[in-house]
Design an enzyme around this catalytic site. Sequence first.
Site, mmCIF file in Angstrom:
data_model
loop_
_atom_site.group_PDB
_atom_site.id
_atom_site.type_symbol
_atom_site.label_atom_id
_atom_site.label_comp_id
_atom_site.label_asym_id
_atom_site.label_seq_id
_atom_site.Cartn_x
_atom_site.Cartn_y
_atom_site.Cartn_z
ATOM 1 N N ARG A 60 0.818 -1.222 0.000
ATOM 2 C CA ARG A 60 0.000 0.000 0.000
ATOM 3 C C ARG A 60 0.849 1.268 0.000
ATOM 4 O O ARG A 60 0.363 2.332 -0.382
ATOM 5 C CB ARG A 60 -1.010 -0.032 1.153
ATOM 6 C CG ARG A 60 -2.157 -0.997 0.890
ATOM 7 C CD ARG A 60 -3.217 -0.928 1.971
ATOM 8 N NE ARG A 60 -2.727 -1.326 3.266
ATOM 9 C CZ ARG A 60 -2.681 -2.579 3.714
ATOM 10 N NH1 ARG A 60 -3.111 -3.563 2.955
ATOM 11 N NH2 ARG A 60 -2.207 -2.846 4.904
ATOM 12 N N GLU A 97 4.905 -9.681 15.446
ATOM 13 C CA GLU A 97 4.362 -10.156 16.722
ATOM 14 C C GLU A 97 4.521 -11.681 16.801
ATOM 15 O O GLU A 97 4.933 -12.223 17.811
ATOM 16 C CB GLU A 97 2.891 -9.770 16.803
ATOM 17 C CG GLU A 97 2.495 -9.328 18.177
ATOM 18 C CD GLU A 97 1.108 -8.713 18.197
ATOM 19 O OE1 GLU A 97 0.700 -8.153 17.173
ATOM 20 O OE2 GLU A 97 0.468 -8.822 19.245
HETATM 21 P P1 AMP Z 1 4.223 -2.417 11.426
HETATM 22 O O1 AMP Z 1 5.433 -3.052 10.843
HETATM 23 O O2 AMP Z 1 3.753 -3.076 12.677
HETATM 24 O O3 AMP Z 1 4.387 -0.915 11.610
HETATM 25 O O4 AMP Z 1 3.036 -2.651 10.416
HETATM 26 C C1 AMP Z 1 2.920 -1.834 9.355
HETATM 27 C C2 AMP Z 1 2.424 -2.547 8.130
HETATM 28 O O5 AMP Z 1 1.317 -3.404 8.373
HETATM 29 C C3 AMP Z 1 1.974 -1.498 7.162
HETATM 30 O O6 AMP Z 1 2.531 -1.805 5.910
HETATM 31 C C4 AMP Z 1 0.466 -1.578 7.177
HETATM 32 O O7 AMP Z 1 0.001 -1.619 5.851
HETATM 33 C C5 AMP Z 1 0.109 -2.855 7.883
HETATM 34 N N1 AMP Z 1 -0.771 -2.665 9.056
HETATM 35 C C6 AMP Z 1 -0.444 -2.901 10.347
HETATM 36 N N2 AMP Z 1 -1.467 -2.684 11.173
HETATM 37 C C7 AMP Z 1 -2.490 -2.259 10.394
HETATM 38 C C8 AMP Z 1 -3.837 -1.862 10.662
HETATM 39 N N3 AMP Z 1 -4.359 -1.851 11.902
HETATM 40 N N4 AMP Z 1 -4.592 -1.486 9.615
HETATM 41 C C9 AMP Z 1 -4.097 -1.488 8.372
HETATM 42 N N5 AMP Z 1 -2.846 -1.865 8.052
HETATM 43 C C10 AMP Z 1 -2.036 -2.258 9.055
#
Ligand code: AMP
Length: 172
Positions: A60, A97
Amino acid sequence: MTINLADLIRNVPDFPVPGIQFKDITPLLQHGAAFKQVIDTLAARYEGRALDAIVGVESRGFIFSAPLAYRLGIGLVPIRKPGKLPWETFAVEYDLEYGSNKLEMHRDALAPGARVVVIDDVLATGGTVAAACQLVETAGAVVEEVACLIELLFLKGRERLANYPFFSMIQY
Ligand code: AMP
């Protein structure tokens, strides 16, 4: 007229797994003026900053990074999931996680010293964009800023990105 972007983010409970409040950006993307406002805001922020490239994180992140790079008249560098890029890559593995994930970037994508902004849609724990920044730095390039449309404040992703300026447009 300024559009309230948060009104166009749909919260989908328990997607893709129970317990996750998924932030669905598709209503915003469908709204031409809102999508334009996002790209205009980013372009205004980064015009004149002497950037060499916009780095977009699969998948995205590509939606926002490509029009931004076009608007600024600079290159777009895709960071992708394993096995998607056809040339020689730098790779970085990072913890999720549960389990781990891997991202790749072409070795010749960024010249040493290149100044970039890293773009993704949502900052959650920050693991994904932190890994993307690591790839940029492995190439010897410089992260000027990280920008995400949405920031999930309770996950404190910004703390993980303490070394970089960070910008978000919608916070939860
Ligand atoms: P992180 O590595 O935990 O910061 O997760 C970020 C990635 O996961 C991004 O590329 C987001 O597209 C996706 N993502 C994580 N949590 C969400 C959420 N609650 N809603 C939508 N996309 C999420």
